[in-house]
Design a protein around this motif. Structure first.
Motif, PDB file in Angstrom:
ATOM      1  N   ASP A  38       0.737  56.203  19.756  1.00  0.00           N
ATOM      2  CA  ASP A  38       0.361  54.859  19.326  1.00  0.00           C
ATOM      3  C   ASP A  38       1.460  54.258  18.452  1.00  0.00           C
ATOM      4  O   ASP A  38       1.823  53.089  18.600  1.00  0.00           O
ATOM      5  N   ALA A  39       1.986  55.072  17.524  1.00  0.00           N
ATOM      6  CA  ALA A  39       3.047  54.588  16.639  1.00  0.00           C
ATOM      7  C   ALA A  39       4.309  54.258  17.434  1.00  0.00           C
ATOM      8  O   ALA A  39       4.966  53.241  17.198  1.00  0.00           O
ATOM      9  N   GLU A  40       4.641  55.109  18.395  1.00  0.00           N
ATOM     10  CA  GLU A  40       5.850  54.879  19.192  1.00  0.00           C
ATOM     11  C   GLU A  40       5.718  53.633  20.060  1.00  0.00           C
ATOM     12  O   GLU A  40       6.624  52.792  20.108  1.00  0.00           O
ATOM     13  N   PHE A  41       4.607  53.495  20.752  1.00  0.00           N
ATOM     14  CA  PHE A  41       4.450  52.380  21.691  1.00  0.00           C
ATOM     15  C   PHE A  41       4.226  51.051  20.975  1.00  0.00           C
ATOM     16  O   PHE A  41       4.587  49.993  21.499  1.00  0.00           O
ATOM     17  N   TYR A  73      -1.304  52.557  43.873  1.00  0.00           N
ATOM     18  CA  TYR A  73      -0.552  53.593  43.147  1.00  0.00           C
ATOM     19  C   TYR A  73      -1.133  53.764  41.744  1.00  0.00           C
ATOM     20  O   TYR A  73      -1.489  52.781  41.080  1.00  0.00           O
ATOM     21  N   LEU A  74      -1.210  55.024  41.295  1.00  0.00           N
ATOM     22  CA  LEU A  74      -1.704  55.349  39.959  1.00  0.00           C
ATOM     23  C   LEU A  74      -0.638  56.105  39.179  1.00  0.00           C
ATOM     24  O   LEU A  74      -0.074  57.079  39.687  1.00  0.00           O
ATOM     25  N   ASP A  75      -0.369  55.659  37.950  1.00  0.00           N
ATOM     26  CA  ASP A  75       0.525  56.401  37.061  1.00  0.00           C
ATOM     27  C   ASP A  75      -0.281  56.901  35.869  1.00  0.00           C
ATOM     28  O   ASP A  75      -0.751  56.113  35.039  1.00  0.00           O
ATOM     29  N   VAL A  76      -0.451  58.210  35.802  1.00  0.00           N
ATOM     30  CA  VAL A  76      -1.170  58.843  34.701  1.00  0.00           C
ATOM     31  C   VAL A  76      -0.166  59.142  33.593  1.00  0.00           C
ATOM     32  O   VAL A  76       0.828  59.833  33.813  1.00  0.00           O
ATOM     33  N   GLY A  77      -0.424  58.604  32.396  1.00  0.00           N
ATOM     34  CA  GLY A  77       0.535  58.716  31.316  1.00  0.00           C
ATOM     35  C   GLY A  77       1.565  57.613  31.397  1.00  0.00           C
ATOM     36  O   GLY A  77       2.764  57.842  31.218  1.00  0.00           O
ATOM     37  N   VAL A  78       1.117  56.400  31.642  1.00  0.00           N
ATOM     38  CA  VAL A  78       2.017  55.278  31.918  1.00  0.00           C
ATOM     39  C   VAL A  78       2.851  54.885  30.709  1.00  0.00           C
ATOM     40  O   VAL A  78       3.931  54.311  30.845  1.00  0.00           O
ATOM     41  N   GLY A  79       2.367  55.168  29.492  1.00  0.00           N
ATOM     42  CA  GLY A  79       3.129  54.819  28.309  1.00  0.00           C
ATOM     43  C   GLY A  79       3.040  53.347  27.971  1.00  0.00           C
ATOM     44  O   GLY A  79       2.265  52.585  28.555  1.00  0.00           O
ATOM     45  N   GLY A  80       3.865  52.925  27.016  1.00  0.00           N
ATOM     46  CA  GLY A  80       3.783  51.557  26.510  1.00  0.00           C
ATOM     47  C   GLY A  80       4.594  50.543  27.261  1.00  0.00           C
ATOM     48  O   GLY A  80       4.333  49.336  27.147  1.00  0.00           O
ATOM     49  N   SER A  81       5.581  50.968  28.035  1.00  0.00           N
ATOM     50  CA  SER A  81       6.385  49.994  28.770  1.00  0.00           C
ATOM     51  C   SER A  81       5.650  49.495  30.012  1.00  0.00           C
ATOM     52  O   SER A  81       5.812  48.343  30.425  1.00  0.00           O
ATOM     53  N   ASP A  99      -3.431  55.844  30.145  1.00  0.00           N
ATOM     54  CA  ASP A  99      -2.808  56.619  29.080  1.00  0.00           C
ATOM     55  C   ASP A  99      -3.837  56.853  27.988  1.00  0.00           C
ATOM     56  O   ASP A  99      -4.761  56.042  27.807  1.00  0.00           O
ATOM     57  N   LEU A 100      -3.655  57.941  27.261  1.00  0.00           N
ATOM     58  CA  LEU A 100      -4.547  58.220  26.136  1.00  0.00           C
ATOM     59  C   LEU A 100      -4.292  57.255  24.984  1.00  0.00           C
ATOM     60  O   LEU A 100      -5.185  56.980  24.179  1.00  0.00           O
ATOM     61  N   SER A 101      -3.082  56.738  24.898  1.00  0.00           N
ATOM     62  CA  SER A 101      -2.711  55.815  23.831  1.00  0.00           C
ATOM     63  C   SER A 101      -3.251  54.414  24.108  1.00  0.00           C
ATOM     64  O   SER A 101      -2.809  53.742  25.041  1.00  0.00           O
ATOM     65  N   VAL A 102      -4.183  53.966  23.294  1.00  0.00           N
ATOM     66  CA  VAL A 102      -4.716  52.613  23.450  1.00  0.00           C
ATOM     67  C   VAL A 102      -3.626  51.589  23.167  1.00  0.00           C
ATOM     68  O   VAL A 102      -3.476  50.602  23.893  1.00  0.00           O
ATOM     69  N   ALA A 103      -2.847  51.820  22.119  1.00  0.00           N
ATOM     70  CA  ALA A 103      -1.747  50.900  21.801  1.00  0.00           C
ATOM     71  C   ALA A 103      -0.771  50.804  22.958  1.00  0.00           C
ATOM     72  O   ALA A 103      -0.226  49.730  23.243  1.00  0.00           O
ATOM     73  N   GLY A 104      -0.558  51.913  23.655  1.00  0.00           N
ATOM     74  CA  GLY A 104       0.366  51.921  24.776  1.00  0.00           C
ATOM     75  C   GLY A 104      -0.099  51.055  25.924  1.00  0.00           C
ATOM     76  O   GLY A 104       0.650  50.217  26.426  1.00  0.00           O
ATOM     77  N   VAL A 105      -1.335  51.237  26.362  1.00  0.00           N
ATOM     78  CA  VAL A 105      -1.809  50.468  27.513  1.00  0.00           C
ATOM     79  C   VAL A 105      -2.033  48.996  27.164  1.00  0.00           C
ATOM     80  O   VAL A 105      -1.856  48.117  28.017  1.00  0.00           O
ATOM     81  N   VAL A 106      -2.375  48.722  25.920  1.00  0.00           N
ATOM     82  CA  VAL A 106      -2.501  47.321  25.504  1.00  0.00           C
ATOM     83  C   VAL A 106      -1.131  46.643  25.564  1.00  0.00           C
ATOM     84  O   VAL A 106      -0.996  45.520  26.060  1.00  0.00           O
ATOM     85  N   GLN A 107      -0.111  47.329  25.080  1.00  0.00           N
ATOM     86  CA  GLN A 107       1.234  46.773  25.134  1.00  0.00           C
ATOM     87  C   GLN A 107       1.696  46.599  26.577  1.00  0.00           C
ATOM     88  O   GLN A 107       2.296  45.588  26.941  1.00  0.00           O
ATOM     89  N   ALA A 108       1.412  47.617  27.411  1.00  0.00           N
ATOM     90  CA  ALA A 108       1.804  47.545  28.823  1.00  0.00           C
ATOM     91  C   ALA A 108       1.128  46.365  29.518  1.00  0.00           C
ATOM     92  O   ALA A 108       1.745  45.669  30.334  1.00  0.00           O
ATOM     93  N   ARG A 109      -0.125  46.131  29.210  1.00  0.00           N
ATOM     94  CA  ARG A 109      -0.839  44.989  29.811  1.00  0.00           C
ATOM     95  C   ARG A 109      -0.198  43.669  29.392  1.00  0.00           C
ATOM     96  O   ARG A 109      -0.076  42.740  30.206  1.00  0.00           O
ATOM     97  N   ARG A 110       0.208  43.563  28.137  1.00  0.00           N
ATOM     98  CA  ARG A 110       0.879  42.343  27.678  1.00  0.00           C
ATOM     99  C   ARG A 110       2.195  42.132  28.424  1.00  0.00           C
ATOM    100  O   ARG A 110       2.523  41.003  28.817  1.00  0.00           O
TER     101      ARG A 110
END
Length: 277
Positions: A38-41, A73-81, A99-110
């Motif tokens: 979460d901190a990284e993404f 296509y599915l990417d498990v562990g997609v990360g923040g990018s 991804d387990l990181s909520v901050a990551g998938v929120v950022q990716a959606r943006r």
């Protein structure tokens, strides 16, 4: 916003339009991983597709045939990018990243919205061990740098197999076994393992056995991140031009790394492709 499961009736929350589909609490490992990533993404400020990410993306989509009938296509562990999902969606194929990181998938959606592909790109917060998707929902899938973080990698393997249709392909990337990594890099990788929460490394036999138990047939293995990658990294640090997109000198080094995909000794990464039986 909330989402209700039509099967079990459980109600799930959403964060900025991203469903958080986690049943029950997190394990100690999962909680630590979420906090770290979460901190990284959250620190990502803009969407970028650096050479290393573009190279890996090309390898994955070509190996899986994503653009030749391998969707969705599915990417498990997609990360923040969200790069895998965004670029697949940009090419007209439906894609989902989780991804387990909520901050990551929120950022990716943006980022997906900013890139204009939100109609084909979906993101979900969930655990790799319990994917909230229907059986056989995807034509192909990937899990890059995921299994080594998990308490139960067998559960994640079973979930990957469950959500991919028969005949569909799966790409897995894990850290190579220490006996294949150059000994001078062992101390660096030990620190890396501890910092990122890695629980294990894999050799081909261990990985193939794990995925076979889930119903995934081994197709081939490709090793990457050979010693030439160290020189490539040094080049990026010393020569700013090497960091430019499609830098010819960077890609010459990359071509050398790809020259011997079957060479396990000296490589840091084990990449394997599997077919759902």
């Amino acid at each position: 916003m909330r989402y209700a499961c039509t099967g079990c009736g459980r109600v799930y929350e959403a964060v900025d339009g991203v469903p958080v589909l986690l049943a029950g609490g997190l394990s100690a490992q999962q909680a630590a991983q979420r906090e770290y990533f979460d901190a990284e993404f959250s620190a990502l400020e803009r969407y970028e597709l650096p050479n290393w990410r573009l190279s890996f993306l090309e390898r994955i989509v070509n190996a899986l045939g994503v653009f030749e009938g391998g969707g969705p296509y599915l990417d498990v562990g997609v990360g923040g990018s969200g790069a895998t999902v965004i670029e697949v969606a940009r090419n007209g194929v439906d894609a989902v990243g989780c991804d387990l990181s909520v901050a990551g998938v929120v950022q990716a959606r943006r980022f997906a919205a900013a890139e204009g592909v939100e109609d084909r790109a979906g993101f979900v917060a969930c655990a790799a061990e319990a994917l909230p998707f229907a059986d056989r929902a995807f034509g192909s899938a990937s899990a890059v740098a995921v299994l080594e973080h998990l308490d139960d990698d067998a559960a994640a393997a079973a979930e990957l197999a469950r959500v991919v249709r028969p005949g569909g392909l799966v790409w897995i990337t894990v850290p190579n076994a220490y006996r294949y990594i150059p000994p001078p890099l062992w101390p660096v990788y030990l620190v890396h393992d501890r910092r990122l929460g890695h629980k294990r490394h894999y050799d081909e036999r261990r990985l193939v056995g794990l995925l076979a138990g889930a119903g995934l047939e081994h197709v081939r293995t490709e090793y990457s991140a050979h010693p030439v990658k160290v020189l490539q990294l040094a080049l990026e640090l010393l020569v700013p031009a090497a960091r430019r997109p499609r830098s010819p000198i960077w890609w010459r080094f990359e071509a050398r790394d790809r020259r011997r995909p079957g060479r396990a000794f000296g490589s840091l990464q084990l990449n394997a492709i599997f077919r759902r039986t």
